[in-house]
Scaffold this active site. Structure first.
Site, PDB file in Angstrom:
ATOM      1  N   HIS A  54      49.761 121.150 -23.325  1.00 31.13           N
ATOM      2  CA  HIS A  54      50.371 121.144 -21.983  1.00 31.13           C
ATOM      3  C   HIS A  54      49.555 121.994 -21.017  1.00 31.13           C
ATOM      4  CE1 HIS A  54      54.434 121.013 -19.657  1.00 31.13           C
ATOM      5  NE2 HIS A  54      53.427 121.143 -18.807  1.00 31.13           N
ATOM      6  N   ASN A  88      50.235 115.297 -12.845  1.00 29.23           N
ATOM      7  CA  ASN A  88      50.563 115.544 -11.429  1.00 29.23           C
ATOM      8  C   ASN A  88      49.351 116.020 -10.629  1.00 29.23           C
ATOM      9  OD1 ASN A  88      50.581 117.987 -12.807  1.00 29.23           O
ATOM     10  ND2 ASN A  88      52.123 118.898 -11.488  1.00 29.23           N
ATOM     11  N   HIS A 172      59.959 116.971 -19.215  1.00 25.86           N
ATOM     12  CA  HIS A 172      60.333 118.188 -18.495  1.00 25.86           C
ATOM     13  C   HIS A 172      61.819 118.048 -18.180  1.00 25.86           C
ATOM     14  CE1 HIS A 172      59.506 121.190 -14.988  1.00 25.86           C
ATOM     15  NE2 HIS A 172      60.796 121.138 -15.222  1.00 25.86           N
ATOM     16  N   ASP A 309      51.640 125.282 -20.592  1.00 25.99           N
ATOM     17  CA  ASP A 309      51.972 124.861 -19.227  1.00 25.99           C
ATOM     18  C   ASP A 309      51.062 125.598 -18.238  1.00 25.99           C
ATOM     19  OD1 ASP A 309      53.116 123.508 -17.129  1.00 25.99           O
ATOM     20  OD2 ASP A 309      55.052 124.540 -17.220  1.00 25.99           O
ATOM     21  N   HIS A 313      47.486 128.514  -9.681  1.00 28.03           N
ATOM     22  CA  HIS A 313      47.484 128.498  -8.210  1.00 28.03           C
ATOM     23  C   HIS A 313      46.715 129.734  -7.769  1.00 28.03           C
ATOM     24  CE1 HIS A 313      50.600 125.399  -8.097  1.00 28.03           C
ATOM     25  NE2 HIS A 313      51.275 126.097  -8.991  1.00 28.03           N
TER      26      HIS A 313
HETATM   27 ZN    ZN Z   1      53.728 121.369 -16.806  1.00 36.59          ZN
END
Ligand code: ZN
EC number: 3.5.2.3
Length: 448
Positions: A54, A88, A172, A309, A313
């Site tokens: 992930h 995404n 999710h 995950d 950023h």
């Molecule tokens: Zn994720």
């Protein structure tokens, strides 16, 4: 190549021979051929390369946050030799064009990678399943939240399509109907105020407002619903980033598999006064009691997989007030080091860590060539000195994010990482000097 006197996770000390991309022998008393490169392990731990199922490496679309080069360097320096990237990006990996754009950019990766196909109302399932996708994920069962959330009907369709294609659905699970809007309402009221934010979380935000907003109940309910749909369709489902012990139990009791992130394992709401908006992620950090109960389920084998995950950023993006700061934290480089530190402290068994980050993901996602140090498997190997931890510091990490929520925590970091027989990372423990190898990463996918 011959790695001599390597300690394996079960305590045996062996010589490990690598021929081409594979491990050819794990034995005692192997002698080097005249032209063979010898790496003396001198009793240090030789660990199978970790598989992080992930990550969000952000390309195409957001190269200021991360690229395949920087993300895979961060992975290699953290002992992760295979990553699975989520859809995404921009374009999203929901169409043939989206997949192709990502597959081209991923050729810059130092580590092996899988590419998940995503599900949105305009996805192209026929085209996607024609491409070498890894799985479907992370499919966000959350009705409409602007985060690639989909409704129950589309979720059921995705589960059917995945089953027919022999693919796993990674979900999710957060039910937005059960979020506590009152927890952030006051922040919205304040958004026009002209005084500057007094804290990283914004003017009047309690440090843990995001945790109060995205409730534990929202996750537990969505897991129960998602697993029920998958079970009705007789399809395999894997629950991503399970943040609550109740969620783990709901998934496992219903026959699904689940993953837990390092941030939900090593951080809690009590860290939020320090982290501020840098601790905003979905699902959010939970109470210290829930964190401890999650750790117990990791230690006792209830949790199948640890995955990061990894969602980088920039500092500037995360410094915004709570409602504007994007969700997500980096983590691919610190997962294995933090876990090996718990081994050093006697809190987890080395075999357990091997299973959580290597052997079990290889088994669940049908990668029989990966996950263990055994003859015939890929030479995805990590050499660490298990008695030599160092402090996690953002300046020493390689993600473009440039910060880490684990600042100051101790970790056992790799000295050498190898992907299918090619050394992609070394760090001299005396000088701290590092080298990176070539972009040898290849697309991997579950065996049919
Ligand atoms: Zn994720």
């Amino acid at each position: 190549m011959l790695i001599t006197d390597a300690a394996l996770v079960d305590g045996r000390v062996r010589d490990v021979r690598v021929e081409g991309e594979r491990i050819s022998a794990v034995e005692r008393g192997l002698t080097p051929d005249s032209d063979e490169r010898v790496i003396p392990a001198d009793g240090r731990l030789l660990f199978p390369g970790a598989i992080d199922v992930h990550v969000h490496f952000r390309e195409p679309g957001f190269p200021h946050k991360e690229t395949w080069e920087t993300g895979s360097r961060s992975a290699a320096a953290g002992g992760v030799t295979t990553v699975v990237d989520q859809p995404n990006t921009d374009p999203a990996t929901t169409t043939g064009a989206g997949f192709d754009a990502k597959a081209t950019l991923a050729e810059a990766s130092l580590v092996d990678y899988g590419i998940n196909g995503g599900v949105t109302p305009d996805w192209e399932p026929d085209v996607l399943f024609d491409r070498p996708i890894f799985a479907l994920g992370e499919v966000f069962l959350a009705d409409s939240t602007g985060e690639m959330g989909i409704d129950a009907e589309l979720f059921a369709e995705a589960v059917d399509r995945a089953r027919d294609a022999g693919a796993t659905v990674t979900v999710h699970a957060e039910n937005a109907d059960l979020f506590d809007e009152a927890a952030i309402e006051s922040l919205e009221d304040d958004s026009d105020a002209d005084s500057p934010p007094s804290s990283p979380t914004g003017r009047s935000a309690p440090a843990d407002a995001w945790s109060a907003y995205r409730t534990a109940e929202a996750e537990i309910d969505a897991i129960e619903r998602a697993v029920a749909v998958a079970n009705d369709a007789d399809a395999p489902v894997h629950v991503a980033h399970t943040s609550t012990p109740e969620g783990v139990d709901a998934a496992v009791d219903a026959g699904a598999t689940c993953e837990v992130t390092p941030h939900h394992l090593f951080l809690s709401r009590e860290d939020l006064p320090r982290l501020g908006t840098f601790g905003r992620m979905n699902p959010p950090l939970r109470s210290e009691d829930r964190r401890a109960a999650l750790f117990e389920r990791v230690a006792d084998g209830t949790v199948d997989v640890i995955a990061t995950d990894h969602a980088p950023h920039t500092v500037e993006e995360k410094e915004q007030p709570l409602l504007e700061a994007p969700s997500g934290v980096p983590g691919v480089e610190t997962m294995l080091p933090l876990l090996l530190e718990t081994v050093r402290q006697g809190r987890l068994e080395p075999e357990r860590v091997r299973d959580l980050v290597a052997a079990t993901p290889a088994k669940l996602f049908d990668l029989p060539q990966k996950g263990k140090v055994e003859p015939g498997r890929d030479a995805d190997l990590v050499l660490v000195d298990p008695d030599r931890p160092r402090e996690t510091q953002a300046g020493g990490l390689h993600s473009k994010a440039g910060w880490t929520p684990f600042e100051g925590l101790w970790g056992v970091f790799p000295e050498l990482t190898m992907v299918r027989g090619t050394v992609v990372y070394t760090r001299d423990p005396e000088t701290g000097a590092e080298t990176f190898g070539p972009a040898v990463g290849e697309n991997v996918r579950p065996e049919e």
